[in-house]
Design a protein around this motif. Structure first.
Motif: not given
Length: 354
Positions: A134-142, A155-158
């Motif tokens: 799980i990442t806090p954003s699509e940016y971090t997922k990329r 991606a999932m918001s904190n």
């Protein structure tokens, strides 16, 4: 369904964004349970939270660790690695929450930029063990996909705990008097790192007549970078570094414009907290903020110091603009409620179990 939501070094990280994110996860899951979800969350890997009990149980053949259905880990150290390996051995669904990337590790403390490339290789291997990252954003997922991490990534918001800052206005007079702040105050909240935009914060302050305050821990040990030492020991006349403050709402109550020129974030919980308090925000124009926020609607995004100075002048001179951005910012923050996060987490766990 019983979930272990574990943060290694939690007592040392309670002042950091990772600690806040973990606490919000636990609160979100508990709210989902209160709303009727069949879920229980524990934060210690030991039975009843007691390592002695775990040892006793192990010697009696009942297992050293707590009996859970899902393991959700929030850090990357040796204890987290051991729990990840245990989850794989016991075929327990493993969720690894990405709060650390090599990019946001840079410029955090002395030597962090040198270590970052080796950290990237470790993170690629560590996160790839998961059944889900799980990442806090699509940016971090990329970012992780480019390492590349081979596990599925979502991606999932904190989220934002509105209750943690709800009474910020009650602290305004006390905190402004304590730190000798006057007029329209530009402020930041969080640990003082160069990666958070420390040099920009101070050099922009030098070009304006306003009071600036940074509320957050200042490293003073050998791990402190030369840049942190330079600015915090000899700050501009209009800049105050408060150090750690016991009442987080006081920081948001004292300031008027949230100025956060950070260079790299995975989401930026502190921005959501500022927005929840109705503070107009001036942010560096970085991809992750473009994902969640809209320039001119709920914040002002700036690329250069000149643009930052101009934005702060605009807000200081225009109360109507401050109020318009603040009202829209409150609406943006409301989209990241812990109730919504809890629903997403529970649905994620159920999907892994099915």
């Amino acid at each position: 369904m019983r979930v272990l939501d574990y943060l290694e070094l939690s007592s040392q990280l309670h002042r950091a964004g990772i600690g806040t994110a973990h606490d919000q996860q636990v609160e979100a899951i508990e709210r989902a349970r209160d709303a009727g979800a069949d879920v229980e969350v524990v934060t210690s890997p030991w039975p009843d939270g007691d390592p002695v009990e775990g040892l006793t149980n192990g010697l009696r053949g009942r297992g050293f660790l707590a009996d859970v259905d899902v393991v959700h880990l929030n850090l990357i150290g040796p204890a987290s690695l051991a729990l990840a390996r245990h989850a794989k051995r016991t075929d327990t669904p493993l969720v690894l929450h990405c709060h650390v990337t090599s990019e946001d590790f840079r410029e955090s403390f002395r030597g962090s930029t040198t270590i970052a490339p080796a950290l990237r290789r470790y993170l690629r291997w560590f996160y790839s063990q998961a059944d889900l990252v799980i990442t806090p954003s699509e940016y971090t997922k990329r970012r992780l996909e480019a390492y590349p991490v081979t596990a599925p990534i979502r991606a999932m918001s904190n989220g934002i705990d509105f209750g943690s800052v709800a009474d910020h206005a009650d602290y305004r007079d006390e905190y402004r008097e304590r730190f000798n702040l006057d007029g329209v105050v530009m402020f930041a909240v969080g640990s003082v790192f160069e990666r958070k935009g420390l040099t920009d914060f101070c050099e922009v302050a030098e070009r304006t007549p306003y009071d600036f305050a940074w509320f957050g821990t200042v490293d003073s040990g050998p791990q402190a970078s030369p840049t942190v030492r330079k600015w915090t020991q000899h700050p501009p006349e209009n800049v105050t570094f408060s150090g750690w403050v016991d009442d987080k709402p006081g920081a948001f109550g004292a300031g008027d414009v949230f100025f956060f020129p950070t260079k790299e974030e995975n989401q930026g919980i502190v921005v959501l907290e500022a927005m929840a308090c109705g503070k107009p925000c001036v942010l560096r124009d970085i991809p992750v903020f473009r994902e969640y926020f809209e320039d001119g609607h709920d914040c002002l995004l700036c690329e250069t110091r000149e643009e930052m100075v101009e934005a702060l002048h605009r807000l200081a001179d225009d109360p109507d603009l401050r109020e318009r951005l603040a009202e829209n910012a409150r609406e943006t923050a409301a989209e990241h409620s812990l109730e919504r996060v809890g629903e997403e987490l529970v649905a994620t766990y159920e999907g892994l179990l099915s």
